[in-house]
Scaffold this motif. Structure first.
Motif, PDB file in Angstrom:
ATOM      1  N   ASP A  69      11.996   0.999   0.027  1.00  0.00           N
ATOM      2  CA  ASP A  69      11.508   1.831  -1.068  1.00  0.00           C
ATOM      3  C   ASP A  69      10.351   1.158  -1.801  1.00  0.00           C
ATOM      4  OD1 ASP A  69      13.483   3.751  -0.558  1.00  0.00           O
ATOM      5  OD2 ASP A  69      14.912   2.764  -1.901  1.00  0.00           O
ATOM      6  N   LEU A  70      10.498  -0.138  -2.052  1.00  0.00           N
ATOM      7  CA  LEU A  70       9.438  -0.875  -2.737  1.00  0.00           C
ATOM      8  C   LEU A  70       8.184  -0.955  -1.867  1.00  0.00           C
ATOM      9  CD1 LEU A  70      11.601  -3.790  -4.200  1.00  0.00           C
ATOM     10  CD2 LEU A  70      10.823  -1.716  -5.369  1.00  0.00           C
ATOM     11  N   ALA A  71       8.374  -1.181  -0.566  1.00  0.00           N
ATOM     12  CA  ALA A  71       7.230  -1.232   0.341  1.00  0.00           C
ATOM     13  C   ALA A  71       6.494   0.099   0.378  1.00  0.00           C
ATOM     14  CB  ALA A  71       7.697  -1.623   1.745  1.00  0.00           C
ATOM     15  N   ALA A  72       7.245   1.205   0.294  1.00  0.00           N
ATOM     16  CA  ALA A  72       6.613   2.530   0.281  1.00  0.00           C
ATOM     17  C   ALA A  72       5.740   2.698  -0.960  1.00  0.00           C
ATOM     18  CB  ALA A  72       7.683   3.620   0.337  1.00  0.00           C
ATOM     19  N   LEU A  73       6.194   2.159  -2.098  1.00  0.00           N
ATOM     20  CA  LEU A  73       5.384   2.219  -3.313  1.00  0.00           C
ATOM     21  C   LEU A  73       4.097   1.418  -3.163  1.00  0.00           C
ATOM     22  CD1 LEU A  73       8.206   1.799  -5.993  1.00  0.00           C
ATOM     23  CD2 LEU A  73       6.900   3.888  -5.504  1.00  0.00           C
ATOM     24  N   GLU A  76       1.760   3.451  -1.088  1.00  0.00           N
ATOM     25  CA  GLU A  76       1.188   4.537  -1.889  1.00  0.00           C
ATOM     26  C   GLU A  76       0.049   4.014  -2.762  1.00  0.00           C
ATOM     27  OE1 GLU A  76       4.146   6.575  -4.110  1.00  0.00           O
ATOM     28  OE2 GLU A  76       5.202   7.329  -2.349  1.00  0.00           O
ATOM     29  N   LEU A  77       0.242   2.822  -3.316  1.00  0.00           N
ATOM     30  CA  LEU A  77      -0.821   2.221  -4.114  1.00  0.00           C
ATOM     31  C   LEU A  77      -2.042   1.931  -3.247  1.00  0.00           C
ATOM     32  CD1 LEU A  77      -1.958   0.847  -6.659  1.00  0.00           C
ATOM     33  CD2 LEU A  77      -0.714  -1.233  -5.971  1.00  0.00           C
ATOM     34  N   ALA A  78      -1.809   1.331  -2.081  1.00  0.00           N
ATOM     35  CA  ALA A  78      -2.932   1.030  -1.186  1.00  0.00           C
ATOM     36  C   ALA A  78      -3.671   2.301  -0.786  1.00  0.00           C
ATOM     37  CB  ALA A  78      -2.420   0.292   0.049  1.00  0.00           C
TER      38      ALA A  78
END
Length: 378
Positions: A69-73, A76-78
């Motif tokens: 979940d954190l990696a997905a965020l 999304e930022l990138a």
């Protein structure tokens, strides 16, 4: 895509290669204050806050969250910043995010540095217990022990302690849930990005053995230990961390990264590993200077071959009486293709131009080194 993004700070030229910096649990992107400005000289640095940490919204994460979940965020930022491929460095939980990205999104990660982190975090139980504690009592009990968990030798970082105290408890607990569920031990061999595992020698949370596991399992990975560093190495030993990251993330065509590769080719991994083990914050900049200038610029200049450079170097060392260095470069000369007879001819030449006593000492050193080489043969 989530409407809200992780809070972040961007530094460095827009045209430079992107480098994302991930924080540890309980801190903010201020963890990188001692290194990010220097890294931004050659990279477009994007440092980000975990949900509920620093300036990131707490509701970006829910109970039962995972590192995925954190990696997905982060992705999304990138994406929102127009960053397709990037180098990545992360501390502790931030390092776990980097490992997840390298395993599950290898097309996005060009290079990886995992700092004071792990492929697992000692199992689920301690993190579930910590999450329960924070949900029940808030962060105050953990803030009181933060210095002991994060640093050694009386060092402290007041800004990071304040950030810890201001962290949203529910978001913090959800990040603990993510650590409890995290274990990529069996998937480390799948990582293809060039990887550096950077350990704090005095880190009680993720001791060097955790980083060694990563370095041993990821193909071609390197391991560096920082003496005197505990769990938040970028805050406690920023110069040593900066030196290691510069070398790892430098463009392959030159600089400290290319220099380190050439240094290993000429001197051998064993010698360079010993030199890195002895490195301290006091000597870190000098080691970076050697890798960048001597090995990254001079030894990579194609005007002279490595054989020729070895002959020049042997002569210069004899002339100045640097016999410890001479032993090292006799071994390097053999690695560069010089025969014992050719080394002897170089030293005989020094007898004429540097003096017989100097050449006499040099022959003694070279004879010892060449004899060791013979003894090592099966």
């Amino acid at each position: 895509m989530t409407e809200k993004l992780l809070n972040h700070r961007i530094e460095g030229p827009a045209s430079a290669p992107p480098l994302l910096l991930g924080p540890s649990l309980g801190t903010s992107y201020a963890l990188w204050d001692g290194t990010a400005p220097e890294l931004a000289i050659t990279h477009r640095v994007v440092r980000w806050d975990l949900p509920g940490h620093g300036g990131s919204p707490a509701d970006l994460v829910r109970p039962g969250a995972t590192v995925a979940d954190l990696a997905a965020l982060v992705l999304e930022l990138a994406d929102a910043l127009g960053v397709d491929r990037f180098a990545y460095a992360g501390v502790s939980l931030g390092g776990a995010v980097g490992l997840h990205l390298a395993v599950h999104h290898p097309e996005r990660v060009t290079s990886l540095a995992v700092i004071c982190s792990s492929a697992h975090f000692n199992g689920a139980r301690p993190w579930r217990e910590r999450a329960e504690l924070v949900r029940r009592e808030g962060l105050e009990p953990l803030v009181k022990t933060a210095n002991d968990r994060w640093f050694t030798g009386g060092f402290t970082a007041p800004e990071l302690i304040r950030d810890h105290a201001r962290t949203d408890p529910e978001a913090y607990a959800a990040c603990c849930d993510a650590l409890a569920a995290f274990d990529l031990s069996e998937r480390l061999p799948e990582i293809t990005a060039p990887t550096l595992a950077l350990a704090g020698r005095d880190d009680p949370a993720t001791p060097p053995a955790h980083l060694r596991q990563i370095a041993d399992a990821v193909p071609g990975a390197a391991l560096t230990e920082i003496p005197g560093a505990s769990h938040l190495a970028p805050a406690q030993c920023p110069e040593a961390v900066l030196t290691a990251l510069r070398a790892h993330f430098a463009p392959a065509a030159g600089g400290a990264g290319r220099g380190m590769a050439v240094r290993r080719e000429v001197l051998g991994d064993a010698h360079v590993d010993r030199a890195q083990t002895r490195q301290t914050p006091f000597t870190a900049r000098f080691q970076e200077f050697i890798s960048r200038y001597a090995w990254g610029e001079i030894w990579t200049d194609p005007t002279l071959t490595r054989r020729e450079r070895s002959m020049v170097t042997l002569t210069a060392l004899v002339a100045h009486g640097h016999y410890d260095e001479l032993a090292m470069h006799v071994r390097a000369a053999r690695r560069n293709g010089l025969t014992p007879e050719e080394i002897g001819a170089v030293l005989l030449q020094t007898a004429v131009y540097c003096g017989v006593p100097a050449a006499n000492s040099a022959f003694a050193v070279a004879q010892r080194v060449l004899a060791e080489e013979t003894d090592d043969r099966p």
